[in-house]
Motif scaffolding. Structure first.
Motif, PDB file in Angstrom:
ATOM      1  N   ASP A   8       0.987  -1.288   0.104  1.00 50.18           N
ATOM      2  CA  ASP A   8       0.072   0.005  -0.179  1.00 50.18           C
ATOM      3  C   ASP A   8       0.962   1.285   0.028  1.00 50.18           C
ATOM      4  O   ASP A   8       1.980   1.391   0.682  1.00 50.18           O
ATOM      5  CB  ASP A   8      -0.867  -0.021   1.287  1.00 50.18           C
ATOM      6  N   SER A  10      -0.634   4.755   0.029  1.00 51.98           N
ATOM      7  CA  SER A  10      -1.256   6.013   0.243  1.00 51.98           C
ATOM      8  C   SER A  10      -0.701   6.600   1.579  1.00 51.98           C
ATOM      9  O   SER A  10      -0.680   5.834   2.531  1.00 51.98           O
ATOM     10  CB  SER A  10      -2.770   5.854   0.191  1.00 51.98           C
ATOM     11  N   ARG A  12      -2.681   8.168   3.384  1.00 50.45           N
ATOM     12  CA  ARG A  12      -3.820   8.210   4.077  1.00 50.45           C
ATOM     13  C   ARG A  12      -4.184   6.485   4.616  1.00 50.45           C
ATOM     14  O   ARG A  12      -3.939   5.506   4.099  1.00 50.45           O
ATOM     15  CB  ARG A  12      -5.151   8.465   3.380  1.00 50.45           C
ATOM     16  N   SER A  23      -8.492   6.300   2.439  1.00 50.03           N
ATOM     17  CA  SER A  23      -7.749   5.775   1.440  1.00 50.03           C
ATOM     18  C   SER A  23      -8.500   5.229   0.569  1.00 50.03           C
ATOM     19  O   SER A  23      -8.916   3.819   0.953  1.00 50.03           O
ATOM     20  CB  SER A  23      -6.280   5.218   1.584  1.00 50.03           C
ATOM     21  N   SER A  25      -7.373   3.690  -2.773  1.00 50.64           N
ATOM     22  CA  SER A  25      -6.874   2.588  -3.075  1.00 50.64           C
ATOM     23  C   SER A  25      -6.395   1.464  -2.009  1.00 50.64           C
ATOM     24  O   SER A  25      -6.485   0.287  -2.342  1.00 50.64           O
ATOM     25  CB  SER A  25      -5.373   3.297  -3.688  1.00 50.64           C
ATOM     26  N   LYS A  26      -6.247   1.846  -1.181  1.00 49.44           N
ATOM     27  CA  LYS A  26      -5.881   0.896   0.213  1.00 49.44           C
ATOM     28  C   LYS A  26      -7.347   0.174   0.465  1.00 49.44           C
ATOM     29  O   LYS A  26      -7.287  -1.082   0.510  1.00 49.44           O
ATOM     30  CB  LYS A  26      -5.607   1.536   1.465  1.00 49.44           C
ATOM     31  N   GLY A  51       3.148   4.036   2.636  1.00 48.70           N
ATOM     32  CA  GLY A  51       2.808   5.110   3.046  1.00 48.70           C
ATOM     33  C   GLY A  51       3.198   5.576   4.466  1.00 48.70           C
ATOM     34  O   GLY A  51       3.501   6.811   4.682  1.00 48.70           O
ATOM     35  N   THR A 101      -2.129   2.326  -5.010  1.00 50.33           N
ATOM     36  CA  THR A 101      -1.420   3.707  -5.053  1.00 50.33           C
ATOM     37  C   THR A 101      -2.490   4.754  -5.515  1.00 50.33           C
ATOM     38  O   THR A 101      -3.155   4.425  -6.234  1.00 50.33           O
ATOM     39  CB  THR A 101      -0.225   3.731  -5.683  1.00 50.33           C
ATOM     40  N   PRO A 102      -2.442   6.081  -4.922  1.00 45.39           N
ATOM     41  CA  PRO A 102      -2.925   6.967  -5.252  1.00 45.39           C
ATOM     42  C   PRO A 102      -2.124   7.858  -6.479  1.00 45.39           C
ATOM     43  O   PRO A 102      -1.157   7.418  -6.467  1.00 45.39           O
ATOM     44  CB  PRO A 102      -3.146   8.061  -4.333  1.00 45.39           C
ATOM     45  N   TYR A 104      -0.444  10.886  -7.253  1.00 46.57           N
ATOM     46  CA  TYR A 104      -0.170  12.206  -6.791  1.00 46.57           C
ATOM     47  C   TYR A 104       0.717  12.875  -7.944  1.00 46.57           C
ATOM     48  O   TYR A 104       1.770  12.477  -8.393  1.00 46.57           O
ATOM     49  CB  TYR A 104       0.978  11.949  -5.819  1.00 46.57           C
ATOM     50  N   SER A 150      -5.368   1.772  -8.339  1.00 47.26           N
ATOM     51  CA  SER A 150      -5.060   2.860  -8.149  1.00 47.26           C
ATOM     52  C   SER A 150      -6.238   3.969  -8.023  1.00 47.26           C
ATOM     53  O   SER A 150      -7.481   3.651  -8.253  1.00 47.26           O
ATOM     54  CB  SER A 150      -4.004   3.455  -9.318  1.00 47.26           C
TER      55      SER A 150
END
Length: 222
Positions: A8, A10, A12, A23, A25-26, A51, A101-102, A104, A150
């Protein structure tokens, strides 16, 4: 019995007091794992929250240690490479990489990039030989499956989408996946987060369904 390496990325968590700050994505990766474990509860899962615990960035001393013969490394150099060795060992154990993943700034978070930089390493995950001509790098590992989950604030990052040229997340990870030993790549993406409207809700639900379906299909295949 396949091993899953679950990463993971993120910043968050998924248990914020304010749900909107959780989050995405999580949470989606969590749906994948839950479905997998319903079908294959005995399969081992190696988990890292990059993260919350980002890997160290590479440094000049780290690079010098990598290019020093293993038998000649000082204690300090061995210590510098200890995390990298551990992360590579985790990768070696895995048949499936689940990476959440987000997006960014149209790319991957620094923590995830730091993980790649620690893991993609000469003599460990790839070899280098100028006799191969214009493509001297070759991966050492093979046969792995990478599932990328994502989330992004905007939309249209798919091939042919209005922001395809701005997507430096999925395509970048797919390229790097070669040096993780990845032969099969899947991507699930939730979009429209910044718009916070029905499109976002629909996209998250579609991504959730896709994660559950893919987990079921892959678990059955193994």
């Amino acid at each position: 019995m396949p091993t899953i390496l679950h990463l993971d990325s993120s910043a968050r968590p998924v248990d914020n007091p304010v749900t909107e700050y959780n989050s995405i994505s999580k949470a989606l990766a969590g749906e994948f794992i839950q479905q997998w474990q319903k079908q294959r509860p005995e399969d081992p899962v190696i988990y890292r929250d990059l993260g919350q615990s980002p890997p160290d960035f590479v440094s000049q001393d780290w690079i010098a240690a990598v290019f020093t013969d293993e038998n000649n490394r000082t204690d300090s150099q061995q210590q510098l490479l200890r995390l990298s060795d551990t992360l590579i060992d985790e990768l070696n154990q895995a048949e499936i990489i689940l990476m959440s993943t987000p997006m960014y700034n149209y790319g991957m978070p620094a923590a995830l990039k730091a993980w790649f930089d620690q893991v993609i390493r000469i003599h460990k995950t790839f070899t280098f030989d100028l006799e191969r001509g214009d493509f001297p790098l070759e991966p050492i590992m093979s046969g792995k499956t990478l599932v990328l989950v994502s989330s992004c604030g905007e939309f249209g990052f798919e091939p042919g989408g209005i922001r395809e040229s701005m997507n430096h997340l999925g395509p970048h990870i797919e390229v790097l996946g070669k040096y993780l030993g990845v032969d099969h790549f899947f991507e699930i993406r939730a979009e429209y987060q910044e718009y916070a409207d029905y499109r976002h809700q629909q996209s998250v639900q579609q991504a959730r369904s896709a994660a559950i379906e893919l987990a079921g299909d892959l678990a059955y295949a193994y």
